[in-house]
Design an enzyme around this catalytic site. Structure first.
Site: not given
Ligand SMILES: NC(=O)c1ccc[n+]([C@@H]2O[C@H](COP(=O)([O-])OP(=O)(O)OC[C@H]3O[C@@H](n4cnc5c(N)ncnc54)[C@H](OP(=O)(O)O)[C@@H]3O)[C@@H](O)[C@H]2O)c1
Length: 258
Positions: A151, A188
């Site tokens: 990431y 989210e």
């Protein structure tokens, strides 16, 4: 008054992207709201009739992008601003325990999808000598942490690509900015990252006041109203409750081969 009229926001069905669409539509922009979940985009568009156009796309389907953009209604077709916001992290495991499938999904979404959107939209910005690309990076692209592996690396890519775009757009009025937020709540993001484990997600934000989607949306609005001669290259932001952790040292480390 901003130079720009029409904005395409990727990742518009939730979190930052949704807040960016709402803020920009409220402030007179026309917005193309792009994500995979059409029903979420549709209810966003219904709240801003005529101002937000919902566009369902998985940014990993790169070959579909040019035709889809071509299919936009005339009044939404000329994109002045591209906000490359769609992105995700999957898992917090150390690299040695990660799945290749998760790594591939992050690379294809955060890197390939962002590249494909840029590749489809930038040429017309250059031709019209009018455009702004705002990319969502992350503090994870600069400050490594255990579990950040791919990431963080995708977000480092986003920052360097943004800087390189500044070189390639030199001689034009096209602007490029990378926004790099730290800890953010009310999106989210952590639910996706932690496989919807609510308890783990809530513990991340426990007793913090983190960055909110509207903070990012107001930042984008501010960027779009900066004077024509000014380019903000990078913006790194953290909530006041977050700061750098310093380097770590392991004591009594076992260096024997097993
Ligand atoms: N929240 C944070 O702590 C934080 C910090 C720094 C940077 N960021 C970055 O900021 C961006 C937005 O994060 P967020 O917190 O707003 O996350 P979020 O609430 O999970 O929203 C992510 C958005 O991206 C869309 N998306 C994901 N995969 C996609 C795909 N393949 N194609 C099209 N759309 C896709 C999702 O919509 P669909 O599922 O409907 O497709 C959703 O609209 C991301 O790039 C993230 O890496 C977040």
């Amino acid at each position: 008054m901003s130079n720009y009229k029409t904005v395409l926001v990727t990742g518009a069905s939730a979190g930052f992207g949704k807040a960016i669409c709402e803020t920009l539509a409220t402030n007179g922009f026309k917005v193309v709201a792009l994500a995979r979940r059409l029903e979420k985009l549709q209810s966003l568009a219904n709240a801003f009739p005529g101002k937000i156009y919902p566009l369902a796309l998985d940014v990993r389907d790169v070959e579909k992008i040019p035709a889809l953009l071509d299919s936009l209604p005339e009044e939404f077709k000329t994109i002045d601003v591209l906000v490359n916001n769609a992105g995700l992290a999957l898992g917090v495991d150390r690299a040695q325990n990660c799945s290749m499938a998760n790594w591939k999904t992050m690379v294809e979404t955060n890197i390939t999808g962002l590249l494909a959107m840029t590749n489809a939209i930038l040429p017309n910005m250059i031709k019209r000598n009018c455009g702004y690309i705002i990319n969502l990076g992350s503090t994870a692209g600069n400050w490594p942490y255990s579990g950040g592996n791919v990431y963080g690396a995708t977000k480092a890519f986003v920052e360097q690509f943004s800087r390189n775009l500044r070189c390639d757009t030199a001689g034009s009025a096209v602007k490029v900015t990378v926004i790099k937020p730290g800890l953010c709540q009310d999106t989210e993001f952590s639910y996706v990252r932690l496989n919807n484990d609510k308890e783990k997600v809530l513990s991340i934000y426990d007793k913090t006041e983190s960055i909110l989607p509207e903070d990012i949306a107001n930042t984008v609005l501010w960027l779009l109203n900066t004077p024509a001669h000014l380019n903000i290259n990078t913006m790194e932001m953290m909530p006041v409750c977050q700061t750098f952790g310093g380097l770590s040292v392991t004591r009594n480390l076992d260096l024997e081969k097993k």
